[in-house]
Design an enzyme around this catalytic site. Structure first.
Site, short mmCIF file in Angstrom:
data_model
loop_
_atom_site.label_atom_id
_atom_site.label_comp_id
_atom_site.label_asym_id
_atom_site.label_seq_id
_atom_site.Cartn_x
_atom_site.Cartn_y
_atom_site.Cartn_z
N ASP A 1 1.06 -1.32 -0.12
CA ASP A 1 0.10 0.09 -0.03
C ASP A 1 0.92 1.08 0.03
OD1 ASP A 1 -2.28 1.73 -0.02
OD2 ASP A 1 -3.28 0.47 1.67
N GLU B 1 -17.47 9.97 4.71
CA GLU B 1 -16.82 8.67 5.08
C GLU B 1 -16.01 8.13 3.94
OE1 GLU B 1 -19.75 5.32 5.13
OE2 GLU B 1 -20.66 6.11 3.39
#
Length: 713
Positions: free
Chosen positions: A246, A459
């Site tokens: 990542d 979100e």
């Protein structure tokens, strides 16, 4: 990987190995960064590995913006997901071909899509949950495999694009702790919940890449975990593709996880444990790591060979006329077939949660004035979620209703009503500065549509959200700001009210469930979402979506967000009754299920075959999800609730019936023990066949019980 032949794969590996043998150490290391530079002397073009395709080609200009992943999951439709992913790959190739023609090799311009996200949405507070396929490992696995197959294609010689299963493993919040957090999970929870979808993506989907997570899992940083990358991924599952970190996760090894002392040690730890590609720049230190004896150059060779094997499979080193996907023209991007598929997809994602007294569908011939209110009524951001592309046209809920009623004589009145999460629309105003307007609009209307929820500014991923809601996670499950007040105002008029909830996650819609007659969960429904919603409201089709996650009544009934134990989480382990259960969703039609039986009363190693007959007894075409759940009834040990083991979509015309045969393999009855080993225990089992989960709340909401079959082992 993909469907390309073994001979082709082996040829790609040999060609990659030969090419890597001609590189210097510095050149090899340069190719292990996501922004790999050109090596002109070897005829290697620059290539940026970082591209996103979660629900459409992202962040690179115009593309079809499909519903967000959580909405795709609500379709419970594996064929649809493969079709959508194939469309994404088609547009990705078209854009790649054009960008290559004009010399653009920038970020988000490649053929390596870092999708799908198959993490389990274990807690509704997690901001990135809308990138996933929900809370169930079986649903996630089946949809993930289909999405991968669509992205990578079925050609024998070349991949259409390369998929990537992420974030391996256990990653599911909190966002603000992800760079330093150690997610502790038992072997049982790893086996039953956190790993099955990744295993399926590798062993069934033949996914080309796997991305490690930011966090540690049981003490090891995921992008440098011997357990995850070497023992399980490449060992147990025989993964043959490449592993990517990542973004900037390897830097976390020494800065936040404190498992190494410096950048050189962090880079060495990652590559020695099987990470081949660094999203970030830490791998520049691998040259020093080799010189210091921390990494063997052969290890570098292996990693770079894997990377060039992927590029070979994509046809990047072959004559242009040999690669069939090079002929895909730019004109396919945002074309009419893509728009049609997007609308069809959006329609399959919407979930009808409540329809008291059959308020829906509406009859436009009987309406004079429709009120559309709420902060998400005309909010484009609420259509698309995150990791999104740019649509050539967006249709919000307001616009969809306006377009649908154009020429009908009915008038549409609109009020935003309130801010998405603040108390005022204007900084100079007092609290609730648009509520009076909302009251006035409601007073004029025959029917009121209230559009509430969230968007990706509230979100999402840490760093992508920028407001008082923090790092992208939700602080609670309530509608933010004054949105519930809008629902109360609409309800107080005594007029018919429909609530449309646009969120990527479960909300505590308790007031709406108790007081609003019709509720639709719209997720982030894509660029054509407003059109799909309007067509649902006015009965152009019957809703078919099902919830891929549990809607809870309150966050108080959940364990701590940082607790990765699955105890009392998701429908498989929770103790309380849900507000809206996993697998639930209403329709305008109706069905009758009959002749449900098993081929045998005993579970054998060949599995169990179940047959059933479903008939559409309603007036609408029925698109229904047949769901099969298993529950182990015997013993005193580990006994989760029912668990989804099979699902399939059935499309039936009014009056049509169809016979269905379902094979549950032996492994469908297995449970993991404390050591993470699956076994089929002796004793009593229940299999439930129906169109919802076998719990009392689902039965109360649908008026139907799944058919139970008792089996023995």
């Amino acid at each position: 990987m993909s469907n390309i032949s073994e001979n082709t794969v082996n040829s790609c590996k040999e060609r990659a190995k030969a090419l890597v043998s001609k590189m210097t150490l510095e050149e090899k290391v340069s190719q292990m960064l996501h922004n790999a530079p050109a090596i002109e002397r070897l005829g290697i073009k620059a290539y940026n590995w970082w591209n996103e395709g979660l629900h459409g080609v992202a962040r690179a200009g115009t593309a079809t913006v499909f519903p967000q992943a959580i909405g795709l999951a609500a379709s419970f439709d594996t064929e649809l997901l493969e079709t959508v992913a194939d469309a994404i790959a088609t547009e990705g190739r078209a854009k790649f071909n054009a960008q290559q023609k004009y010399g653009d090799t920038d970020i988000y311009k490649g053929l390596t899509f870092w999708s799908p996200n198959v993490n389990i949405f274990r807690d509704p507070r997690w901001g990135r949950g809308h990138e996933t396929y929900g809370e169930d490992p079986h649903l996630t696995a089946r949809l993930g495999v289909s999405f991968i197959k669509g992205l990578q294609g079925g050609d024998e010689n070349y991949m259409k694009s390369a998929a990537c299963a992420k974030h391996y493993a256990v990653h599911s919040g909190p966002e603000h702790l992800r760079h330093s957090f150690d997610a502790a999970a038992t072997k049982q929870d790893m086996a039953e919940t956190y790993l099955p979808a990744f295993k399926a993506c590798v062993t069934e989907g033949n996914v080309e890449a796997v991305m490690g997570a930011y966090n540690r899992t049981n003490g090891e940083p995921c992008c440098g975990s011997k357990t995850l990358l070497e023992d399980i991924l490449r060992g147990e599952w025989s993964f043959d593709g490449h592993v990517v970190s990542d973004c900037w996760a390897i830097r976390d090894f020494h800065e936040y996880h404190r498992v190494t002392d410096n950048a050189v040690e962090s880079a060495a730890m990652a590559v020695n444990n099987g990470c081949d590609l660094n999203c970030g720049i830490m791998f520049v230190h691998l040259v020093q790591a080799v010189r210091d004896g921390l990494v063997k150059e052969e290890t570098i060779d292996t990693a770079v060979t894997r990377l060039f094997t992927t590029r070979m499979k994509l046809g990047m080193f072959d004559a242009p006329d040999k690669v069939p996907f090079n002929n895909i023209p730019y004109s396919v991007v945002d074309s009419e077939p893509m728009k049609d598929l997007n609308l069809k997809t959006s329609q399959e994602t919407l979930v009808l949660l409540k329809n008291e007294n059959n308020l829906l569908p509406l009859d436009k011939s009987k309406l004079k004035t429709v009120a559309v209110i709420g902060p998400n009524a005309n909010n484009r951001r609420a259509l698309v979620g995150n990791y999104e592309g740019t649509a050539a046209r967006y249709v919000t809920i307001l616009e969809g209703i306006q377009d649908y009623l154009a020429g009908s004589g009915a008038r549409v009145l609109y009020s935003e009503g309130c801010h998405l999460y603040k108390d005022t629309m204007s900084s100079l105003s007092v609290k609730g500065d648009r509520l009076a307007e909302a009251r006035a609009v409601c007073a004029e209307a025959d029917v009121i549509v209230v559009c509430v929820g969230l968007d990706a500014s509230l979100e999402g991923e840490e760093g992508d959200t920028g407001n008082e809601y923090g790092s992208g996670d939700k602080p609670h499950l309530n509608l933010p700001g004054l949105q519930e007040e809008l629902l109360r105002i609409a309800h107080g008029t005594g007029k018919p009210v429909i609530a449309l909830n646009l969120t990527g996650s479960a909300m505590a819609l308790n007031f709406a469930e108790e007081n609003i007659p019709a509720i639709v969960q719209c997720w982030y429904p894509g660029a054509r979402g407003g059109e799909a919603a309007a067509r649902l409201l006015f009965g152009e089709y019957s809703p078919s979506g099902k919830l891929p996650l549990t809607f809870y009544r309150t966050v108080e009934e959940l364990p701590e967000f940082t607790d990765y134990s699955m105890a009392n989480r998701t429908y498989r382990y929770m103790k309380n009754a849900a507000l809206y259960p996993f697998g639930y969703g209403l329709t305008y039609s109706d069905y009758e299920l009959s002749d449900v039986k098993a081929c045998s009363g005993n579970i054998t190693e060949s599995g169990v075959t179940i047959s059933a007959r479903m008939k559409n007894t309603g007036k609408y075409e029925l698109l229904e999800t047949l769901q099969v759940y298993m529950r182990y009834e015997s013993g005193t040990g580990h006994k989760p609730n029912h668990a989804l083991k099979h699902f399939e979509k059935l499309r039936l015309a009014p009056g049509e019936a169809r016979d269905v045969s379902i094979r549950l393999p032996y492994g469908a009855f297995a449970l993991a023990d404390e050591n993470g080993n699956f076994q089929v225990n002796g004793g009593e089992y229940s299999v439930y066949v129906g169109c919802s989960a076998p719990d009392a709340r689902s039965a109360g909401l649908t008026g139907k019980n799944p058919v139970r079959i008792g089996l023995k082992k």
